[in-house]
Write a protein that holds these residues in place. Sequence first.
Motif, short mmCIF file in Angstrom:
data_model
loop_
_atom_site.label_atom_id
_atom_site.label_comp_id
_atom_site.label_asym_id
_atom_site.label_seq_id
_atom_site.Cartn_x
_atom_site.Cartn_y
_atom_site.Cartn_z
N PRO A 1 64.75 40.63 36.14
CA PRO A 1 63.46 41.40 36.38
C PRO A 1 63.77 43.15 36.91
N VAL A 2 62.81 43.70 36.73
CA VAL A 2 62.96 44.99 37.35
C VAL A 2 62.39 44.96 38.55
N PRO A 3 62.72 45.76 39.59
CA PRO A 3 62.16 45.54 40.98
C PRO A 3 60.54 45.15 41.34
N ALA A 4 59.71 45.82 40.42
CA ALA A 4 58.38 45.68 40.67
C ALA A 4 57.92 44.25 40.22
N GLN A 5 58.48 43.68 39.28
CA GLN A 5 58.18 42.44 38.83
C GLN A 5 58.52 41.44 39.99
N SER A 6 59.72 41.37 40.79
CA SER A 6 60.06 40.65 41.80
C SER A 6 58.95 41.00 43.16
N ASP A 7 58.67 42.14 43.21
CA ASP A 7 57.84 42.33 44.36
C ASP A 7 56.46 41.80 43.89
N ILE B 1 57.41 59.98 37.71
CA ILE B 1 58.30 59.80 36.87
C ILE B 1 59.32 58.58 37.21
N VAL B 2 59.51 58.20 38.24
CA VAL B 2 60.32 57.04 38.50
C VAL B 2 59.65 55.89 38.07
N GLY B 3 58.25 55.80 38.18
CA GLY B 3 57.55 54.80 37.61
C GLY B 3 57.53 54.51 36.19
N TRP B 4 57.78 55.67 35.34
CA TRP B 4 58.04 55.48 33.99
C TRP B 4 59.60 55.10 33.67
N LYS B 5 60.53 55.68 34.41
CA LYS B 5 61.89 55.22 34.36
C LYS B 5 61.96 53.67 34.46
N GLU B 6 61.15 53.09 35.52
CA GLU B 6 61.16 51.79 35.66
C GLU B 6 60.47 50.88 34.12
N ASN B 7 59.48 51.66 33.72
CA ASN B 7 59.08 50.94 32.62
C ASN B 7 60.10 50.81 31.37
N PHE B 8 60.78 52.04 31.25
CA PHE B 8 61.73 52.08 30.13
C PHE B 8 63.04 51.01 30.56
N ASN B 9 63.07 50.88 31.86
CA ASN B 9 64.33 49.90 32.55
C ASN B 9 64.12 48.64 31.91
N MET B 10 62.89 48.07 31.50
CA MET B 10 62.42 46.85 31.21
C MET B 10 62.92 46.58 29.88
N CYS B 11 63.50 47.39 29.10
CA CYS B 11 64.05 47.28 27.73
C CYS B 11 65.41 46.46 27.79
N TYR B 12 66.08 46.67 29.01
CA TYR B 12 67.45 45.98 29.25
C TYR B 12 67.42 45.24 30.51
N MET B 13 66.62 45.27 31.43
CA MET B 13 66.57 44.62 32.73
C MET B 13 65.56 43.63 33.02
N SER C 1 72.13 48.32 21.15
CA SER C 1 72.76 47.27 22.22
C SER C 1 72.03 47.78 23.89
N ASP C 2 72.28 46.91 24.51
CA ASP C 2 71.80 47.05 26.04
C ASP C 2 72.65 48.52 26.38
N GLU C 3 73.97 48.42 26.02
CA GLU C 3 74.56 49.90 26.31
C GLU C 3 73.91 51.22 26.13
N GLN C 4 73.65 51.14 24.70
CA GLN C 4 72.79 52.28 24.08
C GLN C 4 71.31 52.42 24.70
N ARG C 5 70.69 51.41 25.24
CA ARG C 5 69.48 51.29 25.67
C ARG C 5 69.62 52.16 27.26
N VAL C 6 70.59 51.82 27.91
CA VAL C 6 70.83 52.40 29.19
C VAL C 6 71.27 53.76 29.12
N GLY D 1 55.44 43.73 27.13
CA GLY D 1 55.99 42.50 27.37
C GLY D 1 57.41 42.33 28.25
N PHE D 2 58.45 41.45 27.84
CA PHE D 2 59.80 41.64 28.66
C PHE D 2 60.74 41.36 27.79
N ARG D 3 61.87 41.95 28.22
CA ARG D 3 63.19 41.95 27.57
C ARG D 3 63.33 40.57 26.69
#
Length: 330
Positions: A147-153, A133-145, A294-299, A206-208
């Motif tokens: 880089p996400v941690p996996a991209q930096s890694d 589930i955390v992997g899917w959460k990271e996917n959704f985080n790409m909508c407003y974040m 908005s970013d706030e709504q996405r979060v 894609g990317f944000r």
Amino acid sequence: MANMMDYIEWRGDLTFSERPFNEVDGLIFAELSYVDYSNIVPNTVVEGITLKRAAEEYFLKYPDSRGRLGIVVPDSIHDLLRAAGNSERFGSVVLSGYTAETSEEKEEQFSAVTFTIENRIRCIAFRGTDDTIVGWKENFNMCYMFPVPAQSDAANYLNMVASDWNKDLIITGHSKGGNLAVYAAAYCLPAVQEHITAVYNNDGPGFRTSLLPLPEHKRVAGRIVTIIPESSVVGILLEHEERCEVVRSTQIGLMQHDGFSWQVRGERFEHLPDRTEGGKLVDETLRAFIVSLSDEQRVAFIDALFDILTCTDADTLTDLKEGGLRTAAA
């Protein structure tokens, strides 16, 4: 109808010296990165193990491998591992540098493995989203974040396994792994970038914000191959490459994301001139919806959604599926 399993049957007796690396190989290595190589493949590139041996050890360790990868990753990958390991083309490829990390605190799921081909090509494969589930959460985080941690890694991993390598580098990934492949290629060290010959983004989101204007992206843009099925949903999310190679799939809708449905002719996928009208409509609809938030709504939406998913203490989608009435009540 033929897919990458048929390709291995047709071309598996030909080495990479005899027939060069191609786009179908790129998808095969991307799919093989979904396998759990824990305690089988070394986590450094100093040592390695052949794919043939890694497959043998995997099936000894997990004789009943069906379902091990969860409900979103096809069991066909185990058939692919067996067939590739037994082939002349893939069996002698050396695996090394395996890493797999999941962090609820960082909201990250990251995994990668390095395939060394005839000591002249390193193919770095980034795993797509797994069952967590955390992997899917990271996917959704790409909508407003970004880089996400996996991209930096991913960029750090590429620098680590390629900093002492002065030969050809190929980077590949399927789904989120394709996104990581593009990010890593753009943000790795310039000395590493020089040796990249191809980047295969197999239906990755894609990317944000668009990477196209950035100098980091421009340096490798001509080497990025973005492949999407004709009615792609995942690969057209967010800001992505302007030029995509469209391939035929035997599935419909979202199920076309399954790389085993992509049709192969010889040493290439079966390419099409454009996406379907339905695929274009999905693209336009999703873009309009995402842009309207908005970013706030996405979060707020993403946090609320995953609070619901995790209130049962489930860690994976399989846990949710098996929770039955307990999950429904929660």
